[in-house]
Design a protein around this motif. Structure first.
Motif: not given
Length: 147
Positions: A13-19
């Motif tokens: 989820q953190q990676e999705i937010g970053q992307f």
């Protein structure tokens, strides 16, 4: 559900937010250049973003919250990625810079320092500094402004 599943899910989820933040920067000027698209594809692979997630995020990046990283260095690394995206089309628009400052605040940079930090980030990427030099310079600018 195991603890490792929760961690993986939270990390993703953190990676999705970053992307999504990076996509927001890419489309801030209402166009997606070939350079920006190539950088998005590379970033998506590095962040384990599936093709379906990629398409959904590209349609509506604002639907995904910025999940700030835990460490200060990770925040600086994300700022580096965002700044790199700004230069992917060899142009820097005012809208991109405004959005970058908002995302920098969401990443945990103090409001009082965010303009100076973002200006320095742009300068560093524009002059082809690598990530290690970028991290050290941003630490110095941010720490100097805190005093």
């Amino acid at each position: 559900m195991s603890i490792s599943d929760l961690y993986t899910s939270g990390q993703h989820q953190q990676e999705i937010g970053q992307f999504a933040s990076i996509v927001s920067i890419a489309i801030a000027d209402n166009k997606l250049t070939d350079g920006e698209e190539r950088l998005l594809i590379r970033t998506a692979k590095r962040l384990n973003i599936s093709d379906e997630e990629f398409k959904q995020i590209l349609k509506n990046p604002k639907a995904y919250p910025v999940n700030p990283p835990i460490s200060y260095v990770e925040s600086i690394e994300r700022l580096f990625q965002l700044t790199t995206m700004i230069f992917a089309d060899d142009e820097v628009s005012k809208d991109e810079v405004v959005l970058m400052r908002k995302i920098a605040i969401a990443l945990g940079f103090p409001l009082v320092n965010v303009e100076k930090v973002c200006d320095e980030a742009i300068h560093l990427v524009m002059n082809d500094n690598d990530l290690d030099d970028f991290i050290e310079a941003i630490k110095e600018v941010n720490d100097t402004k805190r005093q």
